[in-house]
Design a protein around this motif. Sequence first.
Motif, mmCIF file in Angstrom:
data_model
loop_
_atom_site.group_PDB
_atom_site.id
_atom_site.type_symbol
_atom_site.label_atom_id
_atom_site.label_comp_id
_atom_site.label_asym_id
_atom_site.label_seq_id
_atom_site.Cartn_x
_atom_site.Cartn_y
_atom_site.Cartn_z
ATOM 1 N N MET A 103 0.826 -1.208 0.000
ATOM 2 C CA MET A 103 0.000 0.000 0.000
ATOM 3 C C MET A 103 0.853 1.248 0.000
ATOM 4 N N LEU A 104 0.231 2.344 -0.425
ATOM 5 C CA LEU A 104 0.809 3.677 -0.337
ATOM 6 C C LEU A 104 -0.254 4.634 0.182
ATOM 7 N N PHE A 105 0.194 5.708 0.802
ATOM 8 C CA PHE A 105 -0.680 6.830 1.110
ATOM 9 C C PHE A 105 -0.299 7.972 0.181
ATOM 10 N N ARG A 106 -1.277 8.715 -0.311
ATOM 11 C CA ARG A 106 -0.974 9.861 -1.167
ATOM 12 C C ARG A 106 -1.995 10.969 -0.959
ATOM 13 N N LYS A 107 -1.469 12.173 -0.743
ATOM 14 C CA LYS A 107 -2.305 13.365 -0.649
ATOM 15 C C LYS A 107 -2.160 14.203 -1.915
ATOM 16 N N GLY A 108 -1.020 14.140 -2.526
ATOM 17 C CA GLY A 108 -0.804 14.899 -3.754
ATOM 18 C C GLY A 108 0.274 15.944 -3.588
ATOM 19 N N GLY A 151 -5.461 20.618 -10.499
ATOM 20 C CA GLY A 151 -6.538 21.002 -9.596
ATOM 21 C C GLY A 151 -6.141 20.976 -8.133
ATOM 22 N N HIS A 152 -4.835 20.846 -7.857
ATOM 23 C CA HIS A 152 -4.304 20.809 -6.483
ATOM 24 C C HIS A 152 -4.923 19.685 -5.658
ATOM 25 N N GLU A 153 -5.288 18.601 -6.329
ATOM 26 C CA GLU A 153 -5.889 17.466 -5.625
ATOM 27 C C GLU A 153 -5.444 16.167 -6.283
ATOM 28 N N GLU A 156 -7.140 -1.243 -5.375
ATOM 29 C CA GLU A 156 -8.180 -0.510 -4.664
ATOM 30 C C GLU A 156 -7.628 0.867 -4.309
ATOM 31 N N ALA A 157 -8.488 1.886 -4.346
ATOM 32 C CA ALA A 157 -8.127 3.247 -3.939
ATOM 33 C C ALA A 157 -9.205 3.752 -2.995
ATOM 34 N N VAL A 158 -8.800 4.083 -1.767
ATOM 35 C CA VAL A 158 -9.763 4.443 -0.730
ATOM 36 C C VAL A 158 -9.411 5.819 -0.168
ATOM 37 N N PRO A 159 -10.347 6.784 -0.239
ATOM 38 C CA PRO A 159 -10.077 8.084 0.388
ATOM 39 C C PRO A 159 -10.271 7.986 1.903
ATOM 40 N N MET A 160 -9.225 8.322 2.635
ATOM 41 C CA MET A 160 -9.283 8.274 4.093
ATOM 42 C C MET A 160 -9.646 9.675 4.588
ATOM 43 N N THR A 161 -10.763 9.779 5.308
ATOM 44 C CA THR A 161 -11.250 11.096 5.715
ATOM 45 C C THR A 161 -11.141 11.346 7.213
ATOM 46 N N SER A 162 -10.547 10.414 7.945
ATOM 47 C CA SER A 162 -10.244 10.656 9.357
ATOM 48 C C SER A 162 -8.937 9.935 9.689
ATOM 49 N N MET A 163 -8.300 10.381 10.761
ATOM 50 C CA MET A 163 -6.975 9.865 11.109
ATOM 51 C C MET A 163 -7.020 8.456 11.707
ATOM 52 N N TRP A 167 -1.133 13.605 6.661
ATOM 53 C CA TRP A 167 -2.548 13.817 6.956
ATOM 54 C C TRP A 167 -2.859 15.305 7.083
ATOM 55 N N THR A 168 -2.026 16.068 7.790
ATOM 56 C CA THR A 168 -2.332 17.474 8.046
ATOM 57 C C THR A 168 -2.063 18.374 6.843
ATOM 58 N N TYR A 169 -1.210 17.942 5.904
ATOM 59 C CA TYR A 169 -0.977 18.738 4.708
ATOM 60 C C TYR A 169 -2.290 18.815 3.919
ATOM 61 N N GLN A 170 -2.742 19.995 3.614
ATOM 62 C CA GLN A 170 -4.026 20.207 2.944
ATOM 63 C C GLN A 170 -5.124 19.395 3.660
ATOM 64 N N ALA A 171 -5.326 19.745 4.917
ATOM 65 C CA ALA A 171 -6.182 18.950 5.812
ATOM 66 C C ALA A 171 -7.616 18.782 5.325
ATOM 67 N N SER A 172 -8.082 19.643 4.457
ATOM 68 C CA SER A 172 -9.466 19.521 3.981
ATOM 69 C C SER A 172 -9.619 18.432 2.916
ATOM 70 N N LYS A 173 -8.508 17.878 2.439
ATOM 71 C CA LYS A 173 -8.559 16.868 1.380
ATOM 72 C C LYS A 173 -8.239 15.489 1.941
ATOM 73 N N PRO A 174 -8.805 14.436 1.377
ATOM 74 C CA PRO A 174 -8.551 13.090 1.908
ATOM 75 C C PRO A 174 -7.124 12.630 1.637
ATOM 76 N N LEU A 175 -6.663 11.742 2.478
ATOM 77 C CA LEU A 175 -5.404 11.028 2.246
ATOM 78 C C LEU A 175 -5.798 9.704 1.606
ATOM 79 N N TRP A 176 -5.330 9.479 0.396
ATOM 80 C CA TRP A 176 -5.724 8.268 -0.331
ATOM 81 C C TRP A 176 -4.846 7.083 0.055
#
Length: 194
Positions: free
Chosen positions: A31-36, A42-44, A97-104, A125-134
């Motif tokens: 697995m990987l985590f990615r915020k972008g 689109g900065h997302e 599978e790609a899952v948007p994580m919306t809480s820590m 997680w906190t970088y661009q906190a309004s966006k999900p961590l995938w």
Amino acid sequence: MQSVLTKTEGLAAFKEWAVSCEALGTGRQVMLFRKGGISEKGHEFKVEHPNFFLFPTYEHQDNASIKPEFQALLAESLAAKPDLGEVVLKYWANVEEAVPMTSMEPIQRQAANHVWSESCIEYRWTYQASKPLWLLLLRVYKLETPLTLEVMEEYTGCKSWVDLQAPQIKALPCSPVLDDATYQAMAAKVRALL
């Protein structure tokens, strides 16, 4: 089990820390985590390609970002850094599978399934906190012969995706880094904690 990656599957590459590429390529994680990155469209972050080459990068990764038990893997990946202006592609991945994580909380539950330190995950997680961590669940394949390519200007910058300028790539023998049973068991551990 050997398979062949064909040009029809695309020439996209996904930029990721070299240590993470090696963790995937040696079967230590699936697995990987990615915020972008800063330069994302689109900065997302979006999963733009279902399969891609893993494009190792060498900036920003350091001992503080990696768990102590994976420090040797970090050192090995940094020691293998290619000559300036080159990139060595050793692995190809398919997004299972790609899952948007919306809480820590579910992110923290994945701690045993990756190489990153707690502080690194908190930063992501906190970088661009309004966006999900995938969370990307990946099936990874090792190329029989690694590809050494010139780093083009359009590959540079803080972005996740690059389109490789490599028309000579036609068909590449590759093998899964994990057998089916081992991959399914590791993937099940990730899925159980979502």
